[in-house]
Motif scaffolding. Structure first.
Motif, mmCIF file in Angstrom:
data_model
loop_
_atom_site.group_PDB
_atom_site.id
_atom_site.type_symbol
_atom_site.label_atom_id
_atom_site.label_comp_id
_atom_site.label_asym_id
_atom_site.label_seq_id
_atom_site.Cartn_x
_atom_site.Cartn_y
_atom_site.Cartn_z
ATOM 1 N N GLY A 121 0.774 -1.073 -0.078
ATOM 2 C CA GLY A 121 -0.171 0.069 0.182
ATOM 3 C C GLY A 121 0.788 1.146 0.058
ATOM 4 O O GLY A 121 2.009 1.204 0.165
ATOM 5 N N ALA A 122 0.024 2.510 -0.204
ATOM 6 C CA ALA A 122 0.961 3.714 -0.177
ATOM 7 C C ALA A 122 0.118 4.838 -0.092
ATOM 8 O O ALA A 122 -1.331 4.704 -0.193
ATOM 9 C CB ALA A 122 1.498 3.885 -1.784
ATOM 10 N N ILE A 123 0.394 5.798 0.916
ATOM 11 C CA ILE A 123 -0.400 6.745 1.282
ATOM 12 C C ILE A 123 0.246 7.844 0.715
ATOM 13 O O ILE A 123 1.435 8.424 1.133
ATOM 14 C CB ILE A 123 -0.713 6.996 2.722
ATOM 15 C CG1 ILE A 123 -1.345 5.570 3.223
ATOM 16 C CG2 ILE A 123 -1.479 8.067 3.167
ATOM 17 C CD1 ILE A 123 -1.575 5.360 4.938
ATOM 18 N N LEU A 124 -0.249 8.813 0.061
ATOM 19 C CA LEU A 124 0.313 10.126 -0.565
ATOM 20 C C LEU A 124 -0.412 11.200 0.280
ATOM 21 O O LEU A 124 -1.521 11.451 0.145
ATOM 22 C CB LEU A 124 -0.048 10.251 -1.936
ATOM 23 C CG LEU A 124 0.774 9.256 -3.008
ATOM 24 C CD1 LEU A 124 0.138 8.041 -2.915
ATOM 25 C CD2 LEU A 124 0.993 10.144 -4.402
ATOM 26 N N GLU A 125 0.393 12.129 0.916
ATOM 27 C CA GLU A 125 0.013 13.089 1.714
ATOM 28 C C GLU A 125 -0.222 14.349 0.827
ATOM 29 O O GLU A 125 0.683 14.901 -0.066
ATOM 30 C CB GLU A 125 0.888 13.408 2.855
ATOM 31 C CG GLU A 125 0.945 12.346 3.989
ATOM 32 C CD GLU A 125 1.736 12.473 4.879
ATOM 33 O OE1 GLU A 125 1.844 13.678 5.709
ATOM 34 O OE2 GLU A 125 2.365 11.691 5.553
ATOM 35 N N SER A 126 -1.439 15.030 0.999
ATOM 36 C CA SER A 126 -1.732 16.042 0.022
ATOM 37 C C SER A 126 -2.827 16.917 0.835
ATOM 38 O O SER A 126 -3.527 16.475 1.564
ATOM 39 C CB SER A 126 -2.623 15.435 -1.383
ATOM 40 O OG SER A 126 -3.032 16.386 -2.035
ATOM 41 N N PRO A 127 -2.717 18.222 0.734
ATOM 42 C CA PRO A 127 -3.404 19.432 1.096
ATOM 43 C C PRO A 127 -4.959 18.993 0.644
ATOM 44 O O PRO A 127 -5.948 19.455 1.447
ATOM 45 C CB PRO A 127 -2.719 20.608 0.824
ATOM 46 C CG PRO A 127 -1.511 20.187 -0.005
ATOM 47 C CD PRO A 127 -1.596 18.831 -0.325
ATOM 48 N N ASP A 128 -5.107 18.313 -0.503
ATOM 49 C CA ASP A 128 -6.407 18.208 -0.859
ATOM 50 C C ASP A 128 -6.952 17.012 -0.355
ATOM 51 O O ASP A 128 -8.436 16.591 -0.393
ATOM 52 C CB ASP A 128 -6.422 18.011 -2.413
ATOM 53 C CG ASP A 128 -6.110 19.325 -2.976
ATOM 54 O OD1 ASP A 128 -5.996 20.669 -2.501
ATOM 55 O OD2 ASP A 128 -5.436 19.297 -4.310
#
Length: 179
Positions: free
Chosen positions: A136-143
């Motif tokens: 898995g992957a979690i991409l951190e984004s302000p949106d």
């Protein structure tokens, strides 16, 4: 008549050959555009919560890649999601790995484990599936963070993990930087 038939067959063969060579259309989730690795295909998401869904077939074995984004501040923290994903593989404590990397301006948390996967909706009935793995992957984004989870038979997931990580890292690097 034969000439027209032969021309039609030639034309259809040419169209089939050209379309087989073209890569699958990219998948866009939030600020990220994911170029699909060769042989992966987009399928209709099996739940309205999923922003996109991919299938990876190796013989009769298939893994799925699911994409989620719930909006800014929604969907739980990175740590909560990592814990939830690991909880779907009970008894796999010694195989659980997390890795944080920076790709461009985006922080990515990669998660891997293997064992018996408790497939099903959180809080609902589950089906134990032995010999499964997760990447898995979690991409951190302000949106709003983008959560991507590949699950399936261990051999499919392990052999597809490098392509998965490359797809995720490239999408992160190519995303527009936020001010």
């Amino acid at each position: 008549m034969r000439t027209a038939f032969a021309a039609a067959v030639f034309f259809l063969s040419l169209v089939a050959a050209v379309s087989a060579e073209q890569p699958a259309a990219p998948v866009k989730v939030g600020a990220f555009t994911f170029a699909l690795p060769e042989g992966w295909k987009a399928v209709t998401p099996s739940s309205p919560m999923r922003k996109a869904q991919l299938e990876i077939a190796q013989g009769s074995d298939k893994a799925e890649v699911t994409f989620f984004q719930f909006g800014a501040g929604q969907g739980g923290s990175v740590a909560e999601n990592v814990a939830r994903w690991f909880a779907q593989f009970p008894g796999s404590d010694d195989k659980r790995k997390t890795e944080e990397v920076q790709a461009g301006s985006v922080k990515i948390t990669y998660v891997t484990t293997e064992g018996t996967f408790s497939s099903g909706m959180p809080g609902g009935p589950t089906t134990p599936m032995s010999g499964y793995a997760l990447c898995g992957a979690i991409l951190e984004s302000p949106d709003g963070n983008v959560f991507i989870k590949m699950t399936g038979p261990e051999a499919v997931v392990k052999s597809s993990s490098e392509a998965f990580k490359k797809m995720v890292a490239e999408a992160a690097k190519n995303s527009a930087p936020r001010a």
